[in-house]
Scaffold this motif. Structure first.
Motif, PDB file in Angstrom:
ATOM      1  N   THR A   1      30.146  32.079  55.626  1.00 57.58           N
ATOM      2  CA  THR A   1      29.547  32.494  54.631  1.00 57.58           C
ATOM      3  C   THR A   1      29.037  31.601  53.634  1.00 57.58           C
ATOM      4  OG1 THR A   1      30.451  34.854  54.780  1.00 57.58           O
ATOM      5  CG2 THR A   1      29.139  34.498  52.722  1.00 57.58           C
TER       6      THR A   1
ATOM      7  N   ALA B   1      30.023  38.668  49.108  1.00 50.62           N
ATOM      8  CA  ALA B   1      30.067  38.803  50.463  1.00 50.62           C
ATOM      9  C   ALA B   1      31.420  38.990  51.144  1.00 50.62           C
ATOM     10  CB  ALA B   1      29.165  37.599  51.034  1.00 50.62           C
TER      11      ALA B   1
ATOM     12  N   LEU C   1      27.739  47.685  53.708  1.00 52.56           N
ATOM     13  CA  LEU C   1      26.366  46.630  53.292  1.00 52.56           C
ATOM     14  C   LEU C   1      25.313  47.276  53.082  1.00 52.56           C
ATOM     15  CD1 LEU C   1      25.195  43.690  53.421  1.00 52.56           C
ATOM     16  CD2 LEU C   1      25.087  44.043  55.837  1.00 52.56           C
TER      17      LEU C   1
ATOM     18  N   GLN D   1      27.033  33.878  45.386  1.00 48.66           N
ATOM     19  CA  GLN D   1      26.811  35.081  45.992  1.00 48.66           C
ATOM     20  C   GLN D   1      28.008  35.258  46.970  1.00 48.66           C
ATOM     21  OE1 GLN D   1      24.305  37.054  45.475  1.00 48.66           O
ATOM     22  NE2 GLN D   1      23.461  35.512  44.239  1.00 48.66           N
TER      23      GLN D   1
ATOM     24  N   THR E   1      28.929  38.001  57.527  1.00 49.27           N
ATOM     25  CA  THR E   1      29.901  38.143  57.217  1.00 49.27           C
ATOM     26  C   THR E   1      30.537  39.245  57.726  1.00 49.27           C
ATOM     27  OG1 THR E   1      29.325  37.326  54.984  1.00 49.27           O
ATOM     28  CG2 THR E   1      31.631  38.214  55.206  1.00 49.27           C
TER      29      THR E   1
ATOM     30  N   GLY F   1      21.933  36.531  49.560  1.00 52.01           N
ATOM     31  CA  GLY F   1      23.098  36.911  49.561  1.00 52.01           C
ATOM     32  C   GLY F   1      23.619  38.108  50.323  1.00 52.01           C
ATOM     33  N   LEU F   2      22.897  39.149  50.154  1.00 49.92           N
ATOM     34  CA  LEU F   2      23.000  40.596  50.911  1.00 49.92           C
ATOM     35  C   LEU F   2      22.687  40.076  52.164  1.00 49.92           C
ATOM     36  CD1 LEU F   2      21.603  43.335  48.736  1.00 49.92           C
ATOM     37  CD2 LEU F   2      23.768  43.213  50.163  1.00 49.92           C
TER      38      LEU F   2
ATOM     39  N   ALA G   1      25.322  38.356  53.910  1.00 51.50           N
ATOM     40  CA  ALA G   1      26.478  39.344  54.041  1.00 51.50           C
ATOM     41  C   ALA G   1      26.668  40.111  55.427  1.00 51.50           C
ATOM     42  CB  ALA G   1      26.644  40.262  52.970  1.00 51.50           C
TER      43      ALA G   1
END
Length: 523
Positions: free
Chosen positions: A393, A433, A458, A429, A352, A345-346, A349
């Motif tokens: 995303t 994000a 981030l 997630q 994103t 998820g990170l 991001a």
């Protein structure tokens, strides 16, 4: 050919006088802080041996690599090594692209080139700027690690490989900057090489070992800091960096200023763009497609590694029980999968943020004002790019979840059961994000010059997720990250409240940013 290099180097260091010191300090502090925390967690050799046993399995090796040293130093290098190598590579490649192709794209290098400046001066200044940052990070890492009481030889080996990984990816970025005509494209190529290097290292650590030797990240780990160091591997970095740098200089001499070696894809002479959304699709589709392919591969690799998570736990049942209870998980495999999709998820991001910051890039390149001179409104144009952050995303997380679920399901003969579970673990997630997307939109609308601070947000989320518990940070500080509020699926209960709250926060931030953009001057 190198006339003016010194002046350009001083200019680059002045422009990056805030950005690079932050990068360097983060890189320098994280290993020492990790080592200090491990010293508190595992004060005896028996404790270290117990926790080391659980780390020797394919699932964790796919993420962090092999654990070579059964010691505090070995644990530190294992835990923080992959993170350090990726971050220093990003710092270096972004620095080189920013001071080469990005400067050409804006036309500033052409203006500088009209003075007494050699053809190779801009590239040399960019490489030296990255070298200064890499060297500073290496020196501080060695000093900070040694100050915690870890062996000097291991600290020196770890610091050197961090700096040399940065040096190699400076060369990668230098070559990419000659191939394409846009700074974003050069960054994309260099980042793709970094992603491929990480994937090769992961495959090599869980399968054919020779694959790791095809990756600079694999070389870094096989230097074996704090475990009978292999000093000869440092030559691999020097050879690769030297070859890439020489190649970049050769390519510079073969092209005109502002031109690229790869032909640019031109639109049809009689073609038409279907409004601002059609234009945004043309600008964003290449990046999105690249991310889709990368997430399909990454999801498959990490999902496939999950089946091996229990292979070496029989002798470490106490540790297994502790990890299984974390976050309410029903088993150690679920705990691993939840951690993997938290990292995923990170990682997504980053796309994103990248999609949102296209707004700032278009405005900085002065392409927005001619567009807004047509019947296209400000909000409609801004929404055309925000749509890719909002919709891209979940698409990427869906791809990662399906890919991971298919591979893991095939290995456990339960495809129909695992695909929905891992898709759910991936999609939770999305709201976190989106909060970063809203933060980027807020900065763009209210303080456009500070838009790139969305990347800092981030990085903060990444550090809090990866090292918050290890460093013993207060829970209120860890909770600053939106990812701290995401249900830890699979294994945990799916709670709608945090997801709805995060979505509302993201929407509020984005709407505030759009309101600010509507009222401020463009450019």
């Amino acid at each position: 050919m190198f006339t003016g290099t010194g002046s350009l180097l001083r200019l680059a260091l002045r422009l990056d006088r805030v950005r690079l010191p932050i990068w360097v300090l983060v890189l320098a502090i994280m290993p020492a802080a990790t080592a200090a925390q491990y010293m508190d967690l595992y004060p005896t050799d028996a404790d270290i041996r117990d926790v080391s046993g659980i780390l020797a399995n394919p699932a964790l090796e796919a993420i962090n690599g092999h654990l070579f040293g059964i010691s505090i130093g070995g644990l530190t290098a294992w835990k923080i090594g992959a993170t350090e190598f990726v971050l220093v590579a990003l710092m270096s490649l972004l620095t080189v692209v920013r001071h080469t192709r990005a400067e050409e794209e804006t036309g500033r290098l052409e203006l500088i080139g009209s003075a007494a400046t050699g053809r190779y001066a801009p590239l040399t200044a960019a490489l030296l700027t990255a070298l200064v940052a890499d060297a500073a990070a290496a020196v501080l890492i060695v000093a900070f690690l040694a100050s915690t009481g870890l062996p000097v030889a291991g600290s020196l080996a770890f610091g050197l490989v961090v700096g040399l990984v940065g040096l190699v990816f400076s060369g990668v970025a230098a070559v990419a900057a000659q191939l394409v005509g846009a700074g974003r494209s050069a960054t994309g190529i260099a980042s793709a090489v970094l992603g491929a290097a990480y994937l090769l290292r992961a495959l090599g650590d869980t399968g054919p070992g020779w694959l790791s030797w095809a990756s600079p990240l694999g070389w870094a780990m096989r230097t074996r800091a704090y475990a009978d160091e292999r000093w000869w591997t440092l030559l691999l970095f020097l050879i690769a960096a030297g070859g890439l740098t020489a190649g970049a200089y050769a390519l510079v001499s073969r092209r005109d200023l502002g031109a690229s070696l790869l032909p640019e894809r031109l639109a049809p002479a009689d073609g038409a763009v279907d409004g601002p959304f059609g234009l945004a699709w043309r600008l964003q589709r290449g990046v999105l497609i690249g991310w889709v392919v990368a997430m399909a591969l990454a999801g498959g690799v990490l999902g496939g590694s999950a089946s091996g998570i229990t292979d070496s736990l029989d002798a470490n049942q106490n540790i297994t029980d502790v990890l299984s209870r974390l976050g309410g998980h029903q088993g150690i495999t679920d705990a691993y999968l939840a951690a993997v999709f938290g990292i995923m998820g990170l990682t997504i991001a980053a796309y994103t943020v990248q999609a949102v910051l296209r707004l700032h890039a278009e405005e900085a390149a002065e392409r927005v004002e001619p567009l807004l001179a047509t019947p296209v409104g400000r909000i409609r144009w801004a929404l055309s790019h925000l749509a890719f952050a909002v919709l891209g995303t979940p698409l990427l997380l869906l791809v990662a979840g399906v890919s991971g679920g298919l591979v893991y399901g095939l290995e456990t003969s339960d495809v129909s059961g695992q695909v929905p579970r891992l898709v759910e673990a991936a999609l939770v997630q999305v709201p976190a994000a989106w909060v970063l997307a809203g933060f980027g939109a807020l900065l763009f609308g209210l303080v456009p010059r500070a838009s790139t601070l969305a990347w800092a947000g981030l990085v903060v989320c990444f550090v809090l997720l990866e090292l918050g518990a290890l460093l013993g940070l207060s829970q209120w500080l860890v909770d600053v990250s939106p990812f701290a509020h995401v249900p830890k699926l699979p294994g945990d209960a799916l709670r709608a409240t945090p997801l709805v709250s995060l979505t509302a926060i993201a929407a509020a931030l984005a709407l505030t940013g759009l309101a600010g953009f509507r009222r401020r001057d463009v450019g």
